[in-house]
Design a protein around this motif. Structure first.
Motif, PDB file in Angstrom:
ATOM      1  N   TYR A 123       0.957  -1.418  -0.302  1.00  0.00           N
ATOM      2  CA  TYR A 123      -0.009  -0.022   0.857  1.00  0.00           C
ATOM      3  C   TYR A 123       1.046   1.182   0.055  1.00  0.00           C
ATOM      4  CZ  TYR A 123      -3.875  -2.975   2.158  1.00  0.00           C
ATOM      5  OH  TYR A 123      -4.903  -3.954   2.593  1.00  0.00           O
ATOM      6  N   LEU A 124       0.294   2.503   0.284  1.00  0.00           N
ATOM      7  CA  LEU A 124       1.255   4.284  -0.373  1.00  0.00           C
ATOM      8  C   LEU A 124       0.391   4.793   0.601  1.00  0.00           C
ATOM      9  CD1 LEU A 124       1.712   4.301  -4.226  1.00  0.00           C
ATOM     10  CD2 LEU A 124       3.160   3.536  -2.272  1.00  0.00           C
ATOM     11  N   LEU A 125       0.800   4.754   1.975  1.00  0.00           N
ATOM     12  CA  LEU A 125       0.562   5.683   2.482  1.00  0.00           C
ATOM     13  C   LEU A 125       0.552   6.960   2.200  1.00  0.00           C
ATOM     14  CD1 LEU A 125      -0.724   6.108   5.968  1.00  0.00           C
ATOM     15  CD2 LEU A 125       0.770   6.226   5.983  1.00  0.00           C
ATOM     16  N   PHE A 126      -1.308   8.203   2.158  1.00  0.00           N
ATOM     17  CA  PHE A 126      -0.571   8.720   1.482  1.00  0.00           C
ATOM     18  C   PHE A 126      -1.497  10.780   2.062  1.00  0.00           C
ATOM     19  CE2 PHE A 126      -4.807   7.125  -0.017  1.00  0.00           C
ATOM     20  CZ  PHE A 126      -6.098   7.935   0.360  1.00  0.00           C
ATOM     21  N   ALA A 127      -2.163   9.591   2.938  1.00  0.00           N
ATOM     22  CA  ALA A 127      -2.871  10.651   3.721  1.00  0.00           C
ATOM     23  C   ALA A 127      -2.750  10.001   5.840  1.00  0.00           C
ATOM     24  CB  ALA A 127      -4.670  11.050   3.856  1.00  0.00           C
ATOM     25  N   LEU A 128      -2.246  11.036   6.441  1.00  0.00           N
ATOM     26  CA  LEU A 128      -2.549  11.248   8.047  1.00  0.00           C
ATOM     27  C   LEU A 128      -3.638  11.758   8.449  1.00  0.00           C
ATOM     28  CD1 LEU A 128       1.581  10.603   9.314  1.00  0.00           C
ATOM     29  CD2 LEU A 128      -0.787   8.977   9.117  1.00  0.00           C
ATOM     30  N   ASN A 129      -4.339  11.692   9.646  1.00  0.00           N
ATOM     31  CA  ASN A 129      -6.027  12.504   9.759  1.00  0.00           C
ATOM     32  C   ASN A 129      -6.052  13.265   8.592  1.00  0.00           C
ATOM     33  OD1 ASN A 129      -5.572  11.613  11.981  1.00  0.00           O
ATOM     34  ND2 ASN A 129      -3.477  12.342  12.300  1.00  0.00           N
ATOM     35  N   GLY A 130      -6.349  12.454   7.228  1.00  0.00           N
ATOM     36  CA  GLY A 130      -6.639  13.755   6.582  1.00  0.00           C
ATOM     37  C   GLY A 130      -5.890  14.456   5.789  1.00  0.00           C
ATOM     38  N   LYS A 131      -4.664  14.226   5.808  1.00  0.00           N
ATOM     39  CA  LYS A 131      -4.080  15.641   5.874  1.00  0.00           C
ATOM     40  C   LYS A 131      -2.589  14.624   4.614  1.00  0.00           C
ATOM     41  CE  LYS A 131      -5.320  19.494   8.711  1.00  0.00           C
ATOM     42  NZ  LYS A 131      -6.119  18.328   9.564  1.00  0.00           N
ATOM     43  N   PRO A 132      -2.529  15.346   3.428  1.00  0.00           N
ATOM     44  CA  PRO A 132      -1.270  15.328   2.991  1.00  0.00           C
ATOM     45  C   PRO A 132      -0.146  14.757   3.526  1.00  0.00           C
ATOM     46  CG  PRO A 132      -2.609  16.888   0.863  1.00  0.00           C
ATOM     47  CD  PRO A 132      -2.536  16.539   2.805  1.00  0.00           C
ATOM     48  N   LEU A 133       1.225  14.186   2.882  1.00  0.00           N
ATOM     49  CA  LEU A 133       2.105  13.944   3.665  1.00  0.00           C
ATOM     50  C   LEU A 133       3.280  14.289   3.381  1.00  0.00           C
ATOM     51  CD1 LEU A 133       2.343   9.621   3.467  1.00  0.00           C
ATOM     52  CD2 LEU A 133       1.357  11.244   5.666  1.00  0.00           C
TER      53      LEU A 133
END
Length: 156
Positions: free
Chosen positions: A117-127
């Motif tokens: 998987y590619l994690l692209f958002a933490l708490n709805g915000k871009p990394l």
């Protein structure tokens, strides 16, 4: 904030993680690893239902209600990478993949990449600081230590 797929592929493509928040394929991070606990029959049934829905009504990014937009900003999300790899059409003679990160290069097998998987958002915000994406294996083995700061994916 874009991540190109380059090298030994038929089509070099560019992924834009900033728009994935609206993509129907995204998965809530916490739910991504619970999928591994489902048995094979459940997964096949789920895939069959998705296929039937796609034939009846092709997937489109629908307009979100205010409540749905608020919900999006609460979660962390991952995107399965396999669709992007399929679109790039990795050449048969490709041996492995190199993740070009802000910290250097990381080589992984093509199978490992497909099962990620590619994690692209933490708490709805871009990394923004160590992004644009992090790579997490679907089996969760690097969940606490993902490959961060991926800028390009190159096939050798």
């Amino acid at each position: 904030m874009i991540v190109p797929i380059i090298g030994n592929v038929r089509y070099q493509i560019t992924m834009d993680p900033t728009v994935w928040i609206f993509d129907d394929r995204k998965i809530i991070l916490e739910e991504a690893f619970s999928v591994q606990e489902k048995n094979e029959k459940d997964l096949l049934e789920e895939a069959a239902k998705k296929w039937e829905r796609a034939i009846e009504k092709p997937p489109v990014n629908k307009t979100l209600t205010r409540h749905e937009r608020e919900d999006i900003l609460q979660y962390s999300y991952v995107m399965p990478i396999h669709d992007f790899l399929n679109h790039a059409e990795i050449n048969d003679d490709a041996k492995d993949a190199t993740l070009i990160t802000s910290e250097g290069e990381v080589s992984i097998s093509i199978d490992q990449l497909y099962n990620s998987y590619l994690l692209f958002a933490l708490n709805g915000k871009p990394l923004k600081e160590d992004g644009p994406v992090h790579l997490l294996y679907k089996d969760g083995t690097n969940k606490d230590n993902p490959i961060k700061g991926i800028k390009k994916i190159q096939f050798n």
